[in-house]
Every structure is written in C-alpha cells, then in structure tokens.
Design a protein around this motif. Structure first.
Motif, PDB file in Angstrom:
ATOM      1  N   GLN A  50     -49.509  14.712  43.872  1.00  0.00           N
ATOM      2  CA  GLN A  50     -50.255  15.054  45.093  1.00  0.00           C
ATOM      3  C   GLN A  50     -49.055  15.860  45.824  1.00  0.00           C
ATOM      4  O   GLN A  50     -48.762  15.398  47.046  1.00  0.00           O
ATOM      5  CB  GLN A  50     -50.913  14.000  45.951  1.00  0.00           C
ATOM      6  CG  GLN A  50     -51.866  13.357  45.300  1.00  0.00           C
ATOM      7  CD  GLN A  50     -52.532  12.271  46.163  1.00  0.00           C
ATOM      8  OE1 GLN A  50     -52.022  11.451  46.799  1.00  0.00           O
ATOM      9  NE2 GLN A  50     -53.789  12.016  45.948  1.00  0.00           N
TER      10      GLN A  50
ATOM     11  N   PRO B 224     -50.436  17.733  50.144  1.00  0.00           N
ATOM     12  CA  PRO B 224     -51.579  17.246  50.782  1.00  0.00           C
ATOM     13  C   PRO B 224     -51.931  18.034  51.953  1.00  0.00           C
ATOM     14  O   PRO B 224     -51.072  18.400  52.814  1.00  0.00           O
ATOM     15  CB  PRO B 224     -51.065  15.755  51.337  1.00  0.00           C
ATOM     16  CG  PRO B 224     -49.586  16.000  51.098  1.00  0.00           C
ATOM     17  CD  PRO B 224     -49.410  16.712  50.054  1.00  0.00           C
TER      18      PRO B 224
ATOM     19  N   ALA C 236     -55.531  15.960  42.761  1.00  0.00           N
ATOM     20  CA  ALA C 236     -54.334  16.712  43.506  1.00  0.00           C
ATOM     21  C   ALA C 236     -55.113  17.818  44.331  1.00  0.00           C
ATOM     22  O   ALA C 236     -54.435  18.011  45.273  1.00  0.00           O
ATOM     23  CB  ALA C 236     -53.773  17.536  42.329  1.00  0.00           C
TER      24      ALA C 236
END
Length: 367
Positions: free
Chosen positions: A64, A67, A348
């Motif tokens: 990720q 973010p 993701a």
C-alpha cells in the motif's frame, strides 16, 4: 415498429460497452441482417468515462505505497465508428457486412503521486464480419458468418520496474453461427448467436528491446436478443450477453512472472431490457436499462471497474428511405479494488463512484 427497434440497437455503441466486462466496446450484434430489403448504415459514438480512485491504507507499505493519494482520472475519452450494409438476394437469403471496433482500451494515469502514476496502455481492434441469413418456411432463420479481426496493443507501466511493451498488429479469423425465430404480425423476434474466440500472435518488443511473440485470444460470446410488440406501436426488447473473459490473458514473455499484464478472474453476463414507442410515422423513441453484476475480488490496475448499471434514451426520425437515430447513455460504473499482489489479499487502490456518458448517432438508408 422496425424503426422503434432500430432506435434501440443503434445505441448499444453510445452506451459505451467498454464499461462492460474486459475490454469490450461493442456487443457484436447482427441486428442489421434483419432489416427489410437492401440497407446500409453508418454509426458514430463518443464516450466520456470518469474513473478515479485513491491509494488504500493509512500508512505507506510495499503493498500500500500511496495511501490516500488520488489516482486522477485514468480512463481516456474515445470515439467509435462502425459501418454495415445488408442485401436481400432473394426471398430466402440475405447477406450482410459489418465493420466495427469490438475491443479496445485507453488508459492514462496522470502524474499525481499515486503508485500507478504515468502508466499508459492502449488496445485497438478492427473487425470485418460477413453474415448470411437463410429463411426457412416456418419463420425460422439460420445464421452464419466469418469474422476477420486485427488487434494491436502497447503499454508502459513505470511501477513495474519501468516495464514497456509494444505489440504489433496481427490478424485472426473467427466465425459466428445462430438461429432466429420471427412472428411479424406481433413484431416478435428472438435471435441466438454464438461468436467464436479469435486467436492472435502479436510480434512484441519489450523493455530493453527484447523481442517475443505474445498470444492473445479474444473471448467467445453468446448473444440472446429479443423483441416483441405488446400494444399498438409499443415494443419491448432486450438482450442477454455472456462473454468468457476468464480465458482472456495478455502475458508477454518478459513481464514479471508473478502475474499477467492483463487477466480476468470471472466471465460476465450483461442484461438489457427496454421499451420502444412509435409516436408518428416519422418519430419513434426508446429507453433501456442495462445491468452487469459486480464480481468482487481485485480488478486490474489497467481496468479498475467491476460491474455497471446504465440507462439509454434515444429517438429515431424517419423520412422516405432515410432514418436518423440519436441517443445518450449514462453508466454508473461499479466500484473496484486493485492490488499489487493478489495472493496477499491486500488492496492497493480503491475506486468508487465512477461513471461514463456516451452519445451516439446512426444514419441508415434503404435502397
């Protein structure tokens, strides 16, 4: 009643079928073969999609990385053209020719800082389909045809090690077969058509100048199209289209082995239902709804959509041997999640509240 139905079939393009499963842009309909006598048509469509999301998660990590960072609108506008002509040979035999662009993709992530920023991809196709219809004495028609299709594709994926690929245009041949039943006195027609898959082998140049051959097989599909008069000057119509997207894969030889460049986990079934109305000898109109369920799971970073719900409104003006159909479609594109590693189950990117607007015009002539 035929004019009313034409107002509907013409707007499949305006609905922007690219927002259906996979990279589909037309439904490969053979409705033109049912036109009376000799007939030709030209169709133009323009589609404006809006597809954007944000990076998933709260703290940057390998799965990720961005973010909360917006992706920006990654789906480019596009136009579609198609041409069709149909000739009645005798009372039993009709033949037709359709040129269209059944598959396509235009992906362009803007530079926002999102992990897929700068990624671009394009897929183009052109198909030439010859169709024959043989009418039996019992209102049943047998349908068959051949389709020659070209396909080419390019992509640049910075977040996958700066990967680039260019697939040169390649041609392939497929076929269609079908059967139809008609009852003209109530404007009833039911047509079932099977479209075969078509195999391609693209000469490919990948990152660093590496050369290879990339096999791509566009999917087989089944169309069930129907219409019936339900009252004076009123027609109900619809379709069910199944496409085997789970067999569609683009996986160049030197792409990272953890996944394919493009692949789909699920097949799709798209439903359309509508009503048409003739208001006068010159004017008719139609409205239809289309639906494709969301399958869940992860979607491709190059196509972050899942399912759709759309509405199409159109009208046809008829004068002498000419008819002009115009319409507009609004599509609510299904929410989707993307990932950098499907096996991890970690999203993701998250794509929500996306849409597309399509407009289309078709001009037809009987001769």
């Amino acid at each position: 009643m035929r004019n009313t139905f034409a107002a509907v079939s013409a707007l499949a393009l305006a609905a922007g079928s690219a927002h259906a499963g996979g990279v589909e842009r037309t439904t490969q309909s053979i409705a033109i073969i049912f036109e009376t006598g000799n007939y030709a048509e030209l169709t133009f469509g323009s589609v404006t999609p809006k597809v954007s999301g944000v990076g998933a998660g709260t703290v940057p990590s390998p799965l990720q990385p961005t973010p909360g960072v917006p992706s920006g609108d990654m789906a480019a506008d596009y136009t579609q053209l198609s041409f069709g002509v149909k000739t009645q040979i005798n009372d039993s035999l009709d033949i037709g020719l359709v040129i269209d662009q059944p598959f396509g993709a235009d992906v362009s992530y803007p530079l926002t800082g999102y992990y897929a920023s700068g990624s671009v991809a394009e897929l183009n196709s052109t198909a030439i389909t010859g169709i024959a219809r043989y009418k039996l004495p019992n209102n049943v028609s047998l349908l068959a045809g051949l389709r020659y299709q070209t396909l080419e594709a390019t992509a640049s994926i910075p977040f996958i090690g700066g990967y680039t690929v260019n697939g040169e245009k390649d041609g392939g041949v497929g076929y269609l077969v079908g059967i139809a039943y008609e009852k003209p006195e109530i404007a009833l027609r039911v047509a079932l058509t099977y479209n075969s898959s078509i195999k391609h082998k693209l000469a490919t140049t990948e990152i660093g100048g590496l050369t290879s051959t990339t096999p791509i097989e566009t999917p087989q599909s089944v169309n069930l199209e129907f219409q019936s008069g339900v009252a004076k000057d009123t027609l109900v119509f619809g379709s069910i289209r199944w496409v085997e997207w789970s067999k569609f894969v683009i996986d160049p030889a030197n792409y990272p082995p953890t996944s394919a460049l493009v692949s789909y986990d699920n097949n799709t079934t798209t439903y359309t239902l509508g009503v048409g109305r003739r208001f006068s000898e010159s004017w008719s109109g139609a409205v239809s709804l289309s639906y494709e369920k969301s399958n869940g799971g992860f979607s491709s970073n190059l196509g972050p959509t899942d399912g759709r719900l759309g509405v199409t409104i159109g009208a046809t003006y008829t004068k002498d041997n000419m008819k002009i159909t115009g319409g507009v479609s609004y599509v609510d594109i299904g929410d989707a999640e993307t990932t950098l590693a499907a096996a991890s189950g970690v999203p993701a990117g998250e794509f929500r509240n996306n849409r597309a607007v399509g407009v289309g015009v078709r001009v037809g002539f009987s001769f």
